[in-house]
Design an enzyme around this catalytic site. Structure first.
Site, PDB file in Angstrom:
ATOM      1  N   ASN A 151      -2.767 -14.756  11.695  1.00  9.81           N
ATOM      2  CA  ASN A 151      -2.418 -15.077  13.011  1.00  9.81           C
ATOM      3  C   ASN A 151      -3.776 -15.850  14.118  1.00  9.81           C
ATOM      4  OD1 ASN A 151       0.271 -16.543  12.307  1.00  9.81           O
ATOM      5  ND2 ASN A 151       0.324 -14.758  11.598  1.00  9.81           N
ATOM      6  N   ARG A 174       2.878  -3.721  17.725  1.00 10.31           N
ATOM      7  CA  ARG A 174       4.627  -4.878  18.535  1.00 10.31           C
ATOM      8  C   ARG A 174       5.028  -2.944  18.912  1.00 10.31           C
ATOM      9  NH1 ARG A 174       6.634  -8.205  14.063  1.00 10.31           N
ATOM     10  NH2 ARG A 174       4.807  -8.568  12.898  1.00 10.31           N
ATOM     11  N   ASP A 193      -9.002  -9.652   9.154  1.00 11.53           N
ATOM     12  CA  ASP A 193      -8.923  -7.989   8.678  1.00 11.53           C
ATOM     13  C   ASP A 193      -9.794  -7.107   9.271  1.00 11.53           C
ATOM     14  OD1 ASP A 193      -6.077  -7.154   7.957  1.00 11.53           O
ATOM     15  OD2 ASP A 193      -8.079  -6.592   6.255  1.00 11.53           O
ATOM     16  N   ASN A 220       6.743  -8.146   2.207  1.00 16.18           N
ATOM     17  CA  ASN A 220       5.060  -7.665   2.305  1.00 16.18           C
ATOM     18  C   ASN A 220       4.463  -9.190   1.240  1.00 16.18           C
ATOM     19  OD1 ASN A 220       2.424  -6.906   2.540  1.00 16.18           O
ATOM     20  ND2 ASN A 220       2.863  -5.506   1.117  1.00 16.18           N
ATOM     21  N   ASN A 252      -1.496 -17.821  22.241  1.00 21.03           N
ATOM     22  CA  ASN A 252      -1.688 -16.090  22.255  1.00 21.03           C
ATOM     23  C   ASN A 252      -3.123 -16.537  23.358  1.00 21.03           C
ATOM     24  OD1 ASN A 252       0.192 -14.553  22.064  1.00 21.03           O
ATOM     25  ND2 ASN A 252      -0.603 -14.569  19.649  1.00 21.03           N
ATOM     26  N   SER A 278      -1.289  -3.591  10.499  1.00 19.88           N
ATOM     27  CA  SER A 278      -0.866  -4.557  10.028  1.00 19.88           C
ATOM     28  C   SER A 278       0.351  -5.220  10.000  1.00 19.88           C
ATOM     29  CB  SER A 278      -0.317  -3.836   7.822  1.00 19.88           C
ATOM     30  OG  SER A 278      -1.882  -2.860   7.765  1.00 19.88           O
ATOM     31  N   ALA A 279       0.313  -6.558   9.529  1.00 18.59           N
ATOM     32  CA  ALA A 279       1.086  -7.337   9.699  1.00 18.59           C
ATOM     33  C   ALA A 279       1.876  -7.485  10.881  1.00 18.59           C
ATOM     34  CB  ALA A 279       2.701  -6.849   8.538  1.00 18.59           C
ATOM     35  N   CYS A 280       0.398  -7.402  12.079  1.00 18.18           N
ATOM     36  CA  CYS A 280       1.313  -7.328  13.873  1.00 18.18           C
ATOM     37  C   CYS A 280       0.371  -8.374  13.591  1.00 18.18           C
ATOM     38  CB  CYS A 280       0.752  -6.717  14.177  1.00 18.18           C
ATOM     39  SG  CYS A 280       2.042  -4.523  13.463  1.00 18.18           S
ATOM     40  N   GLY A 281      -0.182  -9.419  12.868  1.00 16.02           N
ATOM     41  CA  GLY A 281      -0.970 -10.487  13.432  1.00 16.02           C
ATOM     42  C   GLY A 281      -2.428 -11.011  13.526  1.00 16.02           C
ATOM     43  N   LYS A 282      -3.484 -10.073  12.708  1.00 17.78           N
ATOM     44  CA  LYS A 282      -4.537 -10.995  13.148  1.00 17.78           C
ATOM     45  C   LYS A 282      -4.193 -11.836  12.523  1.00 17.78           C
ATOM     46  CE  LYS A 282      -5.562  -7.034  10.694  1.00 17.78           C
ATOM     47  NZ  LYS A 282      -4.307  -5.854  11.137  1.00 17.78           N
ATOM     48  N   LYS A 324      -9.943  -2.232   1.463  1.00 17.01           N
ATOM     49  CA  LYS A 324      -9.671  -1.205   3.261  1.00 17.01           C
ATOM     50  C   LYS A 324      -9.310  -0.001   1.773  1.00 17.01           C
ATOM     51  CE  LYS A 324      -7.427  -3.728   5.730  1.00 17.01           C
ATOM     52  NZ  LYS A 324      -5.786  -4.127   5.727  1.00 17.01           N
ATOM     53  N   TYR A 358      -1.448  -3.327  -6.821  1.00 18.86           N
ATOM     54  CA  TYR A 358      -1.000  -4.320  -5.653  1.00 18.86           C
ATOM     55  C   TYR A 358      -2.255  -3.919  -4.656  1.00 18.86           C
ATOM     56  CZ  TYR A 358      -0.399  -5.158  -0.935  1.00 18.86           C
ATOM     57  OH  TYR A 358       0.143  -5.635   0.173  1.00 18.86           O
ATOM     58  N   ARG A 360       0.429  -1.274  -0.079  1.00 18.34           N
ATOM     59  CA  ARG A 360      -0.213   0.182   0.452  1.00 18.34           C
ATOM     60  C   ARG A 360       1.379   1.197  -0.463  1.00 18.34           C
ATOM     61  NH1 ARG A 360      -1.380   1.041   4.399  1.00 18.34           N
ATOM     62  NH2 ARG A 360      -1.362  -0.850   5.315  1.00 18.34           N
ATOM     63  N   HIS A 399     -10.220  -1.990  11.971  1.00 19.61           N
ATOM     64  CA  HIS A 399      -9.462  -2.863  11.088  1.00 19.61           C
ATOM     65  C   HIS A 399      -9.140  -3.903  11.978  1.00 19.61           C
ATOM     66  CE1 HIS A 399      -4.806  -3.075   9.429  1.00 19.61           C
ATOM     67  NE2 HIS A 399      -5.651  -4.145   8.806  1.00 19.61           N
ATOM     68  N   ARG A 425       1.966 -12.011  -0.488  1.00 23.40           N
ATOM     69  CA  ARG A 425       0.646 -12.253   0.060  1.00 23.40           C
ATOM     70  C   ARG A 425      -0.007 -13.669  -0.261  1.00 23.40           C
ATOM     71  NH1 ARG A 425      -1.884  -8.952   4.061  1.00 23.40           N
ATOM     72  NH2 ARG A 425       0.106  -6.999   4.362  1.00 23.40           N
TER      73      ARG A 425
HETATM   74  P1  GTP Z   1      -2.688  -7.821   7.544  1.00 20.27           P
HETATM   75  O1  GTP Z   1      -3.176  -8.596   6.564  1.00 20.27           O
HETATM   76  O2  GTP Z   1      -0.814  -7.035   6.783  1.00 20.27           O
HETATM   77  O3  GTP Z   1      -3.484  -6.967   8.146  1.00 20.27           O
HETATM   78  O4  GTP Z   1      -1.273  -8.865   8.891  1.00 20.27           O
HETATM   79  P2  GTP Z   1      -1.732  -9.138  10.071  1.00 20.27           P
HETATM   80  O5  GTP Z   1      -2.297  -8.038  10.958  1.00 20.27           O
HETATM   81  O6  GTP Z   1      -3.277 -10.214   9.469  1.00 20.27           O
HETATM   82  O7  GTP Z   1      -0.939  -9.966  10.580  1.00 20.27           O
HETATM   83  P3  GTP Z   1      -0.253 -11.260  10.417  1.00 20.27           P
HETATM   84  O8  GTP Z   1      -1.472 -12.639  10.898  1.00 20.27           O
HETATM   85  O9  GTP Z   1      -0.006 -11.861   8.761  1.00 20.27           O
HETATM   86  O10 GTP Z   1       0.854 -11.607  10.782  1.00 20.27           O
HETATM   87  C1  GTP Z   1       2.104 -10.682  10.566  1.00 20.27           C
HETATM   88  C2  GTP Z   1       3.605 -11.174  11.085  1.00 20.27           C
HETATM   89  O11 GTP Z   1       3.969 -11.210  12.204  1.00 20.27           O
HETATM   90  C3  GTP Z   1       3.953 -12.642   9.950  1.00 20.27           C
HETATM   91  O12 GTP Z   1       5.173 -12.074   9.847  1.00 20.27           O
HETATM   92  C4  GTP Z   1       3.469 -13.306  11.643  1.00 20.27           C
HETATM   93  O13 GTP Z   1       4.958 -14.156  11.831  1.00 20.27           O
HETATM   94  C5  GTP Z   1       3.847 -12.017  12.809  1.00 20.27           C
HETATM   95  N1  GTP Z   1       2.915 -12.546  14.213  1.00 20.27           N
HETATM   96  C6  GTP Z   1       2.113 -13.069  14.198  1.00 20.27           C
HETATM   97  N2  GTP Z   1       1.590 -13.806  15.492  1.00 20.27           N
HETATM   98  C7  GTP Z   1       2.237 -13.292  15.767  1.00 20.27           C
HETATM   99  C8  GTP Z   1       3.103 -13.723  17.489  1.00 20.27           C
HETATM  100  O14 GTP Z   1       2.072 -13.914  18.024  1.00 20.27           O
HETATM  101  N3  GTP Z   1       4.460 -13.327  17.944  1.00 20.27           N
HETATM  102  C9  GTP Z   1       4.923 -13.384  16.884  1.00 20.27           C
HETATM  103  N4  GTP Z   1       6.057 -12.937  17.648  1.00 20.27           N
HETATM  104  N5  GTP Z   1       4.639 -13.057  15.979  1.00 20.27           N
HETATM  105  C10 GTP Z   1       3.821 -12.667  15.102  1.00 20.27           C
HETATM  106  C1  SPV Z   2      -2.604  -4.288   5.719  1.00 16.55           C
HETATM  107  O1  SPV Z   2      -1.916  -3.722   4.741  1.00 16.55           O
HETATM  108  O2  SPV Z   2      -3.784  -4.131   6.177  1.00 16.55           O
HETATM  109  C2  SPV Z   2      -3.783  -5.523   4.391  1.00 16.55           C
HETATM  110  C3  SPV Z   2      -3.435  -6.140   3.351  1.00 16.55           C
HETATM  111  O3  SPV Z   2      -4.765  -6.126   5.052  1.00 16.55           O
HETATM  112  S1  SPV Z   2      -3.887  -4.948   2.268  1.00 16.55           S
HETATM  113  O4  SPV Z   2      -4.938  -5.291   1.496  1.00 16.55           O
HETATM  114  O5  SPV Z   2      -2.591  -4.254   1.475  1.00 16.55           O
HETATM  115  O6  SPV Z   2      -4.362  -3.173   3.126  1.00 16.55           O
HETATM  116 MN    MN Z   3      -4.766  -5.312   7.003  1.00 21.85          MN
END
Ligand code: GTP
Ligand code: SPV
Ligand code: MN
Length: 589
Positions: free
Chosen positions: A256, A404, A279, A371, A500, A250-254, A208, A199, A71, A228, A373
């Protein structure tokens, strides 16, 4: 052939065709036959690479342009009538000025190309919470991704009928010129225009653009929230399922957390988790005074790196068929995919990195883009909740904010009440990730994980959150978590992922008055003995360390919050100002 008589839709298609001059117009009816023919065309043009039909049935690889991988927040605009309505955290331009600019970029942009008209729904079609959109695009990749991420086709148009209650969008790849890339929202007109990108988050407009930026404005007007957030159902040994939402940047664990698999000891005792969303959540006040959540999406656009059989088997299983992978490693020997963290070492064989270059990992470069996907249908997920398919919503017991943070934020704490919870969300900060272009690892304020996604003035948004609390006699409790605290060597102190659940168990007990807590100056923290550590490998000392509050970094945090709040001037709700003053006082030397 046109698939509707809806005047708003027909006008959008006609005007866009006049401006962009495509060679033909194709309406997406949602049929498998039509989608299959598009996949064939995309394979012929090289836009998609067909993967191994036995090992990854119905799966494809896409490689984006090398400068089009995330993004672009700096080029994302909220063009409300006034700058003040967009607020200090959004880019703004006068709507007429922006339209003139975009018209120049779009003029003739689809010459020689096919223009696709995608009718899509956010939410289960026909459900009271569904909303409809049209995305006109010159990208087959967008059509095929939208076909996974949303519900598309004729049935959407049937449900829409002649209504003008529809979000109208235009997307063109144009020349993928990063200097002329714009992701633009016109909230008063329910319009979205994305140009010069292909993208995900920039161009899959249902995600989004619509479900957060436009929907947040609709939610304010209509008395609900577009967030979000993941939505997770947690089933305890008694068979009760309790739901939580989680807002992490974003990319902080949702994803997972949304697909969490309980640790072995918990599984044995009958704990189970159910994914409702990973998400986006649309949240409404139910007749029972509780907050109810639906996931408007139909698939997962998940971060690939780090996804493994160990970290997230449910996500991996979700990608086992009918999935589009973007910017991962291709193994040409058996036409399968790989990314960092899937296994320790890359597979043997003839590999190509995300750019399509011959690669074997020996030169220290990454094979998959950070990033990169997967776009996977939600129905593939082994733990998808039956509530996901109903689309009528689930009642929320807890709202969990998180970011984070290497230091400062403890593993978990509970806010004192709704207004304090809004303050906790409003003052979230997190280290930036590869999900957006720009530096990675820089701490920035990201209120409610919505900094890049709030379609109006953030201070008004906080006021809307406070107002929602007034309408919720049975409001969820609000918590904050931090899975990312590190020791002095930069190693994570908390194992995260499945473990968790140990924290979620405490959170849910708090919601149902089943456990006590220690009152601290930031809210309620668990008594260390109340978090179940059996089988986690975490010692009580480590847990204590995870719960400590370092006064010096909290003072810095307060200073950061004060500075951040200042830009909102008088618009800042007084409740938040008062919460900050109380926090500053508590940490004053
Ligand atoms: P978007 O799709 O961008 O919104 O991201 P998201 O919030 O869904 O994040 P996602 O679950 O894809 O996790 C992103 C990164 O964080 C990955 O590299 C995971 O390995 C890492 N991660 C997720 N959960 C944990 C956790 O509980 N502990 C740690 N240390 N890392 C984590
Ligand atoms: C984010 O960045 O929070 C995502 C991926 O979930 S994107 O669709 O690119 O926004
Ligand atoms: Mn997201």
């Amino acid at each position: 052939m046109e698939l509707t008589q809806n005047p708003s839709v027909l006008e959008l298609v006609r005007k866009t065709a006049e401006l962009t001059t495509p060679k033909e117009i194709v309406w997406i009816d949602g049929s498998e036959a039509q989608l299959e023919s598009l996949r064939k065309i995309a394979v012929e043009t090289g836009e998609l690479i067909k993967l191994n039909e036995e090992k990854l049935p119905g799966c494809y690889l896409n490689r984006s342009d090398v400068n089009d991988v995330a993004r672009v927040e700096g080029r994302t605009f909220i063009c409300s009538r006034t700058r003040e309505e967009a607020g200090p955290t959004n880019n703004w331009m006068d709507p007429d000025e922006m339209k003139a600019k975009l018209h120049e970029i779009l003029r003739g942009a689809m010459a020689g190309r096919t223009m696709y008209v995608i009718p899509y729904a956010m939410g289960v079609i026909g459900s009271p919470f569904a909303k409809y959109g049209i995305e006109v695009t010159d990208s087959i990749y967008v059509v095929l991704n939208m076909a996974i991420m949303t519900r598309i086709g004729t049935k959407v148009l049937d449900a829409l009928g002649d209504s003008s209650d529809v979000i109208l969008g235009v997307h063109s790849k144009v020349t993928l010129d990063p200097e002329n890339r714009y992701i633009v929202h016109f909230p008063e007109e329910n319009k979205i225009i994305s140009v010069n990108s292909n993208y995900g988050g920039n161009v899959l407009q249902g995600k989004k653009c619509f479900s957060l930026r436009i929907a947040s404005v609709l939610g304010r007007r209509e008395g609900w929230l577009a967030e979000h957030m993941l939505i997770l159902g947690i089933q305890n040994p008694k068979g009760e399922v309790r739901y939580v939402t989680g807002a992490f940047p974003s990319a902080c664990g949702k994803t997972n957390l949304a697909m969490l698999i309980p640790p072995e000891g918990y599984r044995k005792n009958g704990w189970k988790c159910w994914t409702v969303g990973d998400d986006i959540a649309w949240l409404r006040v139910g007749p029972d005074g509780r907050l109810w959540a639906v996931n408007p999406e139909n698939g997962f656009f998940g971060v690939a790196p780090g996804t493994s059989q160990k970290s997230n088997p449910n996500a991996l299983a979700s990608t086992s068929k009918n999935t589009i992978f973007t910017n991962v490693v291709l193994n040409e020997d058996d036409m399968t995919v790989w990314w960092e963290g899937m296994t320790k070492q890359p597979p043997k064989g003839h590999l190509r990195n995300w750019k399509g270059e011959v690669w074997d990992g020996s030169d220290g470069t990454r094979g998959a883009h950070p990033n990169s996907r997967f776009t996977a249908p939600a129905e593939n997920c082994p733990c998808i909740s039956e509530e996901f398919f109903k689309g009528t919503g689930v009642p929320i017991s807890a709202i969990i904010f998180g970011g984070r943070r290497a230091k400062t934020a403890p593993l978990v704490y509970q806010s004192r009440d709704w207004a304090h919870g809004v303050f906790v969300g409003a003052t979230m900060a997190s280290e930036t990730t590869a999900a957006a272009t720009g530096a990675v690892g820089v701490v920035r304020r990201d209120p409610m994980a919505m900094r890049p996604f709030c379609g109006y003035n953030m201070a008004d948004y906080w006021q809307h959150w406070l107002d929602m609390g007034e309408k919720l006699p049975n409001a969820p409790k609000i918590f904050n978590v931090n899975w990312f605290r590190t020791d002095d060597n930069g190693r994570f102190l908390w194992p995260g992922f499945g473990d968790n659940l140990r924290v979620l168990e405490w959170i849910l007990k708090r919601c149902f008055d089943e456990v006590g807590a220690d009152e601290t100056v930031i809210g309620y923290e668990p008594k260390p003995e109340d978090i179940n550590l059996d089988g986690s490998g975490v010692t009580v000392e480590t847990l204590r360390a995870l719960l400590t509050l370092d006064a010096e970094s909290w003072r810095e945090n307060c200073a950061g919050i004060r500075e951040y709040f200042e830009q909102f001037g008088d618009k800042l709700p007084h409740e938040l100002r008062e919460e900050l003053e109380a926090l500053e006082k508590a940490f004053a030397e």
